[in-house]
Scaffold this active site. Structure first.
Site, PDB file in Angstrom:
ATOM      1  N   ARG A 142     -49.496  -4.278 -86.182  1.00  0.00           N
ATOM      2  CA  ARG A 142     -49.672  -2.853 -85.927  1.00  0.00           C
ATOM      3  C   ARG A 142     -49.826  -2.169 -87.279  1.00  0.00           C
ATOM      4  O   ARG A 142     -48.838  -1.973 -87.994  1.00  0.00           O
ATOM      5  CB  ARG A 142     -48.418  -2.327 -85.188  1.00  0.00           C
ATOM      6  CG  ARG A 142     -48.554  -0.965 -84.563  1.00  0.00           C
ATOM      7  CD  ARG A 142     -47.169  -0.422 -84.198  1.00  0.00           C
ATOM      8  NE  ARG A 142     -46.521   0.088 -85.389  1.00  0.00           N
ATOM      9  CZ  ARG A 142     -45.199   0.207 -85.535  1.00  0.00           C
ATOM     10  NH1 ARG A 142     -44.369  -0.174 -84.589  1.00  0.00           N
ATOM     11  NH2 ARG A 142     -44.697   0.700 -86.658  1.00  0.00           N
TER      12      ARG A 142
ATOM     13  N   HIS B 147     -45.907   3.434 -84.951  1.00  0.00           N
ATOM     14  CA  HIS B 147     -45.793   3.082 -83.533  1.00  0.00           C
ATOM     15  C   HIS B 147     -46.593   4.075 -82.687  1.00  0.00           C
ATOM     16  O   HIS B 147     -47.405   3.708 -81.856  1.00  0.00           O
ATOM     17  CB  HIS B 147     -44.326   3.086 -83.118  1.00  0.00           C
ATOM     18  CG  HIS B 147     -44.131   3.003 -81.640  1.00  0.00           C
ATOM     19  ND1 HIS B 147     -44.462   1.881 -80.921  1.00  0.00           N
ATOM     20  CD2 HIS B 147     -43.686   3.918 -80.737  1.00  0.00           C
ATOM     21  CE1 HIS B 147     -44.207   2.101 -79.628  1.00  0.00           C
ATOM     22  NE2 HIS B 147     -43.748   3.325 -79.487  1.00  0.00           N
TER      23      HIS B 147
ATOM     24  N   TYR C  59     -38.624   2.020 -92.086  1.00  0.00           N
ATOM     25  CA  TYR C  59     -38.146   0.680 -91.733  1.00  0.00           C
ATOM     26  C   TYR C  59     -39.005  -0.482 -92.201  1.00  0.00           C
ATOM     27  O   TYR C  59     -38.655  -1.627 -92.017  1.00  0.00           O
ATOM     28  CB  TYR C  59     -37.911   0.588 -90.222  1.00  0.00           C
ATOM     29  CG  TYR C  59     -39.116   0.962 -89.361  1.00  0.00           C
ATOM     30  CD1 TYR C  59     -40.138   0.050 -89.142  1.00  0.00           C
ATOM     31  CD2 TYR C  59     -39.221   2.224 -88.785  1.00  0.00           C
ATOM     32  CE1 TYR C  59     -41.237   0.389 -88.361  1.00  0.00           C
ATOM     33  CE2 TYR C  59     -40.315   2.571 -88.000  1.00  0.00           C
ATOM     34  CZ  TYR C  59     -41.322   1.650 -87.786  1.00  0.00           C
ATOM     35  OH  TYR C  59     -42.401   1.986 -87.017  1.00  0.00           O
TER      36      TYR C  59
HETATM   37  C1  LIG Z   1     -37.946   0.445 -70.538  1.00  0.00           C
HETATM   38  C2  LIG Z   1     -38.352   1.124 -71.798  1.00  0.00           C
HETATM   39  N1  LIG Z   1     -37.469   1.167 -72.807  1.00  0.00           N
HETATM   40  C3  LIG Z   1     -37.782   1.798 -73.954  1.00  0.00           C
HETATM   41  C4  LIG Z   1     -38.999   2.396 -74.130  1.00  0.00           C
HETATM   42  C5  LIG Z   1     -39.338   3.128 -75.434  1.00  0.00           C
HETATM   43  N2  LIG Z   1     -40.367   2.386 -76.166  1.00  0.00           N
HETATM   44  C6  LIG Z   1     -41.668   2.722 -76.075  1.00  0.00           C
HETATM   45  S1  LIG Z   1     -42.637   1.662 -76.908  1.00  0.00           S
HETATM   46  C7  LIG Z   1     -41.325   0.758 -77.441  1.00  0.00           C
HETATM   47  C8  LIG Z   1     -41.552  -0.457 -78.279  1.00  0.00           C
HETATM   48  C9  LIG Z   1     -42.483  -1.426 -77.628  1.00  0.00           C
HETATM   49  O1  LIG Z   1     -42.710  -2.506 -78.456  1.00  0.00           O
HETATM   50  P1  LIG Z   1     -43.754  -3.650 -78.074  1.00  0.00           P
HETATM   51  O2  LIG Z   1     -43.442  -4.149 -76.703  1.00  0.00           O
HETATM   52  O3  LIG Z   1     -43.739  -4.627 -79.161  1.00  0.00           O
HETATM   53  O4  LIG Z   1     -45.145  -2.924 -77.959  1.00  0.00           O
HETATM   54  P2  LIG Z   1     -45.951  -2.147 -79.119  1.00  0.00           P
HETATM   55  O5  LIG Z   1     -45.528  -0.724 -79.065  1.00  0.00           O
HETATM   56  O6  LIG Z   1     -45.639  -2.807 -80.408  1.00  0.00           O
HETATM   57  O7  LIG Z   1     -47.394  -2.271 -78.758  1.00  0.00           O
HETATM   58  C10 LIG Z   1     -40.146   1.301 -76.966  1.00  0.00           C
HETATM   59  C11 LIG Z   1     -38.797   0.772 -77.260  1.00  0.00           C
HETATM   60  C12 LIG Z   1     -39.891   2.326 -73.054  1.00  0.00           C
HETATM   61  N3  LIG Z   1     -41.107   2.875 -73.112  1.00  0.00           N
HETATM   62  N4  LIG Z   1     -39.548   1.679 -71.911  1.00  0.00           N
END
Ligand SMILES: Cc1ncc(C[n+]2csc(CCOP(=O)(O)OP(=O)(O)O)c2C)c(N)n1
Ligand SMILES: Cc1ncc(C[n+]2csc(CCOP(=O)(O)OP(=O)(O)O)c2C)c(N)n1
Ligand SMILES: [Mg+2]
Ligand SMILES: [Mg+2]
Lengths: 387, 326, 387, 326
Positions: free
Chosen positions: A280, A284, A293
Site C-alpha cells: 500500500r 490507509h 507508524y
Molecule cells: C469488522 C471491522 N473492523 C474494523 C474495521 C476498521 N478498518 C477498516 S480498514 C481496516 C484495515 C484493513 O486492513 P486490510 O484487511 O489489510 O485491508 P487494506 O485496508 O490494507 O486494503 C480496519 C481495521 C472495519 N472496517 N471492519
C-alpha cells in the site's frame, strides 16, 4: 510515481519481521515463500514452471493502459478528497497489478466481491468509475447495481464479503454453471472469523470461489506480523485447498495465477487462495497518517518494484509500444481525470426523503409513518416561510 | 384434506415442505437440519424428499450460515436458515445486522435479500443455559429486518409461507415451548397479512397484548379474569417489526388499559416500545399507565428457577389487577 | 462396555468419507494422517519415534482407575437423567482416554477451558463430580469456582472458550509464569470463527496454549466431513504452529502428546493443536437420538477400540494388576455411583431470589428494584394465605 | 495542575494513562491502538510509554479481541478494549452477550470480569457506512452489562476511571463527534457516582433527558427555549444501564413534561424504556406523553443526509413545542 531505484528488489519476507516472540519452531514452518513472478521489477520476462501466460502485444498494452488509467482515476479521487469533494478516499496506489491482473482474468459471467479498495477491479468489470465515488462523497452507500457488471457493492465490514462470495459460489454450483466467483480481502482481514468460516464452507461444499488476498503489508497501522506468523497463502492448506503467493506487483503473474485458480474453480475443484504480495504505497485512507507508524525507507524500497514501471520497461524494451502510444494514453488519462472531476462535482445531494427509501423491499408501516411525519415536519418550515 | 390438526412444529414442517415444492429456489439450511430433521424435527423428512442440494447440513458456524445464505440470495435463491437455539444466533449477529439488514438499502433497492432466519426461542422447556433466550428486541431495533412470531399452528404455517415469499429478510421467532401444541391449519385458507395483529379474544375492560408463547398464557389469564367478572381483550401482535400499533390503539381506545406481556426482559424490551408509542397515541384515553410483564434484568436462570423468572398466570393477573386499580 | 470384537481396528480415515464433491487435488493435500499410537486396540505397547512415555505400574493403574471411575460416573449421570433427576446429560462415553490422558498431562498450575463434556478432565483436576451436575439438573449454570481447581466453567456456546483460553495464556506469558493452558473443543467447533481467531491470536502472541480437539466424528448428527475435507490437525499449520493427530482411544498416547505440547508451551514456543481421534459412543446428549443419522456398524467398529479395554488387556498381560485390584476398583466405582446418586438427589432447588444474585459484582439499581418488587409480590401470596 | 482544559479525546487519553500508571493489571488493547494511537488518537503515546505488553495492537478480529480480553480478565488483568468504530462491534457481540455479560452469574459470583469495552459512537462526522451507529440499546437490554456514555471531558476522564475500577463489564460509549470539544477536567476532584444522572441545567416547564453527544444539543435547545420564555431542565443521564430513573422522576414531578433525545433509532431505543418507566412512575404528574426524538427506522444514511436523520436543534424544539402544547 515511476521512480527509478536500486533498493532491495526482492519481496520482503514476512519471516524477517516475525515478532521477537515468535519462536524458531514456528519459523521453521514458514519456509521460503514461493513467489510466482513472470516479470521482474527490472522488466525482465521470466519463466515459471507452473504458471505461464502468452499475451499478444495488444493484451499487454491493454494491461498497461488499465493500470495507468486506474492510477490516474485514483489520483484524481485523492485530489478530489483534498478539495473537499469527497469525504474520504481509499487509494489503491501500488496495488494496480494485483487488481488489473486478477480483474482481467475474469469472465463476464464471473462474480466479484470487493472490499472498499478494488477500484482497479471495478475498472476491469466496466463499472463507471464515478459510480464508485458516491459512497466516498457521502451521497449513497454504494448504490450501483451489482448485477449489471457482476461486481458487488463495496463492503466495509472487514471480511464479511468472503462469506457472501462463498454462498454465491455455492449457488453457481447448484445452478450447474461454470462461472466462478472471486472474493477480495486484505492481510488484516485474514484474521476475521468470517474469512476462516468462508474457507470452511467453500472447502466443504467445494464452491467455485477464488479468495484473492491483497497482502499490502499493512492493515491501517498494523504490519502483517500482527495478523500471522507465517505467510498468509499457507492458511489455505489446513482447510484443504491450495494457496499460492504471487508477486502482486507483477500484472502478468497476477493474471496467470488468478486465471489458473478460476479455471480450477470452473473444473469443479473448489476454492483457491491467492496471496498477492504487494504494498500500500499511500495512506490507509485520506484520514490516515502513515508517518506515525512506518518508515519512508520501506516505501522507497517498494517504489522500485512499481507495477506500472516494470511493464513500461518491458513494453519499451520489446518495442511493443512507441512514444506516440504512451502519449495518447497520457491524453486519455487526463480526459478520464477531467470526466471524473466533473462528474463528481455534478453529483447532486440526495433528496432528504431518500433516507426512507429502500429500507425494505416490501414496505414497513413504521417507515411509512416516519416518512409522513418527516414530510409534515419539513412542510411546517415551508409554511413558516410563507407566513 | 385442507384442514388438519397439527402440532405447531409439524405445521412449520408442512410449510417448509410446501415452499420447497412450490419454488425450486427455496433452500433450507442449518445445523442438523438434514437426516436428524433438526433438534426439534421441524425439518423432519425434508432432506430425504428434496435432497442434500436443497436441505443443507451446514458446518457449525452461524456467521457462515447467514453469510452464505446472503450470497445464495444474491444468486437468486431464497434460503430459509435455521438457528438451532435462540442463544446461538449471536455469532451470526454481525452478518444479520450489518449485511442482511442493510444490503438492500446499500444497493438503493437494486438487490433484494429474501432470507428467512428461523429461531426457536423462549423458555419453559427446562433447558440448560443459552437455550431459552428471547432476543427479539435486539433484532426489532435494527432497520431493514422484519421480526415476527406465530403463536399457533395456523399462523406458524401461514406466516412462514409469507416470510419466505417476502423479499425482505425476516427473523422468524418460533415459540419452542408451543411446538407440541396442536391447532387447526387450513392450507387453503386465505391468510391474514403477515404484520397485522389479531384480536384473539374480545373484551372491554383491559387489553392484554402479547406474541408467540405468551398469547396462550394471556388467553388463560383472560379466562380467569372473566370468572372474576373482568372482560379482558387479548391481542396477538404476531409482528414485532413492524408493530401493528393501529390495532393496539384501537383496542386501547376501547378498553383504556393495556398490559404487554413477553418473556424477554422488560428492560429495553418490546413492551417499552409499545408502552411509549401507545401512550403517545392514546394519552387521553389511558386510565392507567401501560404495564409490562416480562423477564427480569438477569440472565435467564437455571431451569429450576424459570417458572419464577417467566411471566406466569399469577403475574399477568397481578398486572391486570394493578392496571384496573388505577 | 468392554466389548470384544474383531471389527476393523484401524482408525477410520477422514479421507474415506470426504464427500463426493471433494476433488482429487484436495485429496492430494490430505496425506495419510500420522496417528500417534502407543497402545494398540489389542493392548500391545508400540513405539513411536517422536513421542514416548515411561510410566510406573502405579501410574498405569492410576490411568486405568481414572477411566473406569469416569465412565462409572458418566453412566450414573445418564441413568439419573433417565430417572428425571437431571434435565440433560452429555455423555463422554468412548472419550475417556482422550480426557484422562490429556487431563493427567496437566500440572496443578495449568488452566483448563472445557466444553460441556470434559467430565474426565474435571476428574483429573480434582473437581468433585457432583459439582458438574448442577447445570444438568437445572439448579445453576455451573457455579463452581474455576480458580479452586484451575478448571473453568463448562461453556456451551461452541468454540467461544478457545478465545478465553488464549487470553488467559497471554496473561500467563505476561506474568512470566511457566504454566500452560489447555482449551478443549470438538470437531464441530473447529468450524467456528472464534476457534480460528484463537489460532491467530495465540500464534501472533505466541501464547502458551494447547488446543485439544476431541474429534469424536460427530457434531450432533453431522459427521466430521461436514466441517472439513482434510484432517483437522492440519488446520494448525496454516496458522504457523504444529498440529498432531493422536489415537484418542489410547490413553498413553494422549498423555504423551499432550505433555509434549504443554512442555512446548512452557518453553515459550507457543500453541499446539492436538487432534484426538476418537468416537462418541453414545448419543450427543440424552435428548438426542443417533439412530436417526448413524449406523450401528460404525459404533460396533469403535467398540473394538475401546480405551479402557485395551489398557486392561495390557495391565493383565503384563501382570500389573491382579483380580483383587480390579475387584476393589469395581467396588470403588459402585460407591462413587452411590455417592453421586445421593448427592444429586439431595441437591436443593435454588431459592427463588437467587435469580437476582450475581447479575453484577458491584450491584445495579434495576436489579435491586426488581428484587424488591419480586419479594413484595411473593409476600403478597403469603399475605393472601394468612387472610 | 489538577484542573486542565482538555478535548474529550484527550481527557480519555489522560484517564487511560492514569489507569495504566496506577494499576499494573490494566491493559489497553485493540486495532491500531499502538503506534498510531487509535484512529481518534485516544490511545496516543500510551504504547510508547507503557510498552507493547500493556498497550496491545491486536489482530483485526473483534470477537478475538473481546474473547481474549475475557481470558486476560480471568487471569487477573483489567483489559480496556477499543472497538474502532460503533459499526464494528458486532463481530464481538456474541462474546459480549453470551460470555462477558453472563460469566459472573454463571460462576455464582466466584469470578469477576472487569473488562471495559470502549466504543466511539454516533454520527455527525460525515463518515462512510458503519461509522456512525448508536447501538447502545442493543447492549443495555442485556443483563450483566453496564452501559455508560460521557458527554463532556470531565465525565470522560472520571467515568472511564470508574469503569476501569468497576468489577463489572462496562460498555463505554464515547461520543465521537464531541472528541474535539474542550472542557475542564479536575483530576483531583471527587467524582460523582458512575450511574447517576446529572442536572446540567435547571428548569421548571419541561425536562430534556439525553446522554453522550445529545447533551450539548439539548443545552442549546434549552437556551433557545429560554429566549422564548420557556424554562427547560436538562438531564445528562450518563448511564443507559442502569438508568437513574429516580433522577428523571424527580425532574418530571417538577416539570411534568419529558422529552428524551438520542441519536439511536427511536424504535426500540432507550427513549422507549425511559418513556415506559417514567409514565408508570409519574402517571398522575405527566401533562403530556413522554416524547422521543431520535433516529428513524432506517439504516444510518450517507453523510449528506445525516443532518436530516439526526436530531437537530429544530427537531428538539419542535418536540418541546409539541409537549408544551398538551
Ligand atoms: C469488522 C471491522 N473492523 C474494523 C474495521 C476498521 N478498518 C477498516 S480498514 C481496516 C484495515 C484493513 O486492513 P486490510 O484487511 O489489510 O485491508 P487494506 O485496508 O490494507 O486494503 C480496519 C481495521 C472495519 N472496517 N471492519
Ligand atoms: C454457537 C453454538 N451453535 C450451536 C450449538 C448447539 N450445539 C451444541 S453441541 C453441538 C455440536 C458440537 O459438536 P462438537 O464440536 O463436535 O462437540 P461434541 O458435542 O461432539 O463433543 C451443537 C451444534 C451451540 N451449543 N453453540
Ligand atoms: Mg492490508
Ligand atoms: Mg464432535
Amino acid at each position: 510515481m515511476t521512480v527509478e531505484g536500486t533498493a532491495a528488489r526482492k519481496p520482503r519476507r514476512s519471516s524477517k519481521r516475525t515478532s521477537a516472540s515468535a519462536t524458531k519452531a514456528a519459523g521453521a514452518l514458514s519456509a521460503e515463500p514461493q513467489l510466482v513472478q513472470l516479470l521482474t521489477p527490472e522488466g525482465e520476462r521470466v519463466q515459471h514452471p507452473e504458471y505461464d501466460i502468452d499475451l499478444s502485444p495488444d493484451e499487454l498494452r491493454g494491461l498497461y493502459r488499465d493500470m495507468v488509467l486506474t492510477r490516474r482515476f485514483d489520483a484524481e479521487a485523492t485530489s478530489l478528497q483534498r478539495q473537499g469533494e469527497l469525504g474520504l478516499w481509499a487509494s489503491l496506489l501500488g496495488q494496480e497489478a494485483a487488481q488489473i491482473g486478477s480483474g482481467r482474468a475474469l469472465r463476464d459471467d464471473d462474480y466479484v466481491f470487493p472490499t472498499y479498495r478494488e477500484h482497479g477491479v471495478a475498472w476491469c468489470r466496466g463499472v463507471d468509475p464515478t459510480n464508485l465515488l458516491g459512497m466516498f462523497r457521502g451521497v449513497n452507500h454504494g448504490g450501483w447495481d451489482p448485477t449489471s457488471n457482476n461486481f458487488h457493492l463495496y463492503t466495509i465490514v472487514i471480511g464479511s464479503q468472503t462469506l457472501h462470495a462463498t454462498g454465491y459460489a455455492m449457488g453457481v454450483a447448484k445452478d450447474g454453471a461454470d462461472s466462478a466467483v472471486i472474493a477480495y480481502f486484505g492481510d488484516g482481514a485474514s484474521s476475521q472469523g468470517d474469512v476462516a468460516e468462508s474457507f470452511t464452507f467453500s472447502a466443504v461444499y467445494n464452491a467455485p470461489v477464488v479468495f484473492f488476498c491483497q497482502n499490502n503489508q499493512w492493515a491501517i497501522s498494523e504490519p502483517t506480523e500482527k495478523q500471522t506468523r507465517v505467510p498468509l497463502y499457507q492458511r489455505a492448506q489446513g482447510f484443504g485447498f491450495p494457496g499460492v503467493r504471487v508477486d502482486g506487483n507483477d500484472v502478468l503473474a497476477c493474471l496467470a495465477v488468478t486465471r489458473s485458480a478460476l479455471e480450477r474453480a470452473r473444473r469443479g475443484e473448489g476454492p483457491t487462495l491467492v496471496e498477492a504480495f504487494t504494498y500500500r504505497m499511500g495512506a490507509h485512507t485520506t484520514s490516515d497518517d502513515p508517518t506515525r507508524y512506518r518508515l519512508d525507507d520501506e516505501r522507497a524500497a517498494w517504489e522500485a518494484k512499481d507495477p506500472i514501471l516494470r511493464l513500461r520497461t518491458y513494453l519499451e524494451k520489446e518495442r511493443l509500444a512507441d512514444a506516440a502510444w504512451f502519449e495518447e494514453l497520457e491524453a486519455e488519462s487526463e480526459s478520464l481525470g477531467k470526466r471524473v472531476r466533473e462528474a463528481v462535482r455534478a453529483m447532486p445531494d440526495p433528496e432528504h426523503m431518500a433516507m426512507f427509501d429502500h429500507v425494505y423491499a416490501d414496505g414497513h408501516a413504521l417507515v411509512d409513518e416516519e416518512r409522513a411525519q418527516f414530510a409534515a415536519y419539513q412542510a411546517s418550515f415551508a409554511d413558516g416561510e410563507d407566513k | 384434506m385442507a384442514v388438519q390438526k397439527l402440532p405447531l412444529a409439524k405445521a412449520l414442517n408442512e410449510s417448509l415442505r410446501k415452499a420447497l415444492e412450490t419454488d425450486p429456489k427455496v433452500l433450507v439450511m442449518g445445523e442438523d437440519v438434514g437426516k436428524l430433521g433438526g433438534v426439534f424435527r421441524v425439518t423432519d423428512g425434508l432432506q430425504k424428499d428434496f435432497g442434500e442440494e436443497r436441505v443443507i447440513d451446514t458446518p457449525l458456524a452461524e456467521s457462515g450460515i447467514v453469510g452464505t445464505a446472503i450470497g445464495l440470495a444474491l444468486r437468486g435463491y431464497r434460503p430459509v436458515v435455521e438457528i438451532q437455539f435462540d442463544g446461538f444466533v449471536f455469532p451470526a449477529y454481525d452478518q444479520i445486522v450489518t449485511q442482511l439488514a442493510k444490503m438492500h438499502a446499500r444497493a438503493l433497492g437494486k438487490i433484494k435479500l429474501p432470507v428467512v432466519v428461523r429461531i426457536p426461542y423462549g423458555g419453559g422447556i427446562g433447558a440448560v443455559e443459552h437455550h431459552s433466550e428471547s432476543p427479539e428486541a435486539l433484532f426489532a431495533h435494527v432497520a431493514g429486518l422484519k421480526v415476527v412470531s406465530p403463536s399457533n399452528s395456523s399462523d406458524a404455517y401461514w406466516m412462514l409461507q409469507q416470510a419466505i415469499q417476502s423479499d425482505d429478510p425476516v427473523i422468524f421467532f418460533e415459540p419452542k415451548r408451543r411446538y407440541w401444541d396442536k391447532g387447526e391449519v387450513d392450507t387453503e385458507a386465505i391468510p391474514g397479512e403477515l404484520h397485522k395483529a389479531r384480536t384473539v379474544r374480545e373484551g372491554t375492560d383491559l387489553t392484554l397484548a402479547a406474541y408467540g408463547p405468551m398469547v396462550k398464557l394471556c388467553l388463560e389469564a383472560a379466562a380467569v379474569a372473566a370468572e372474576e367478572g373482568r372482560s379482558v381483550e387479548v391481542l396477538d401482535l404476531r409482528s414485532m417489526s413492524p408493530i401493528d400499533f393501529d390495532a393496539v390503539q384501537a383496542s386501547v381506545e376501547k378498553t383504556r388499559r393495556l398490559v404487554v406481556v413477553h418473556e424477554a426482559p422488560v428492560f429495553y424490551g418490546s413492551g417499552a416500545e409499545i408502552a411509549a408509542r401507545i401512550t403517545e397515541r392514546c394519552f387521553y384515553h389511558l386510565e392507567a399507565p401501560v404495564l409490562r410483564v416480562g423477564g427480569y434484568h438477569a440472565p435467564y436462570p437455571p431451569a429450576r428457577l424459570e417458572e419464577e423468572y417467566l411471566p406466569g398466570l399469577d403475574r399477568v393477573l397481578d398486572a391486570v389487577d394493578r392496571s384496573l386499580a388505577y
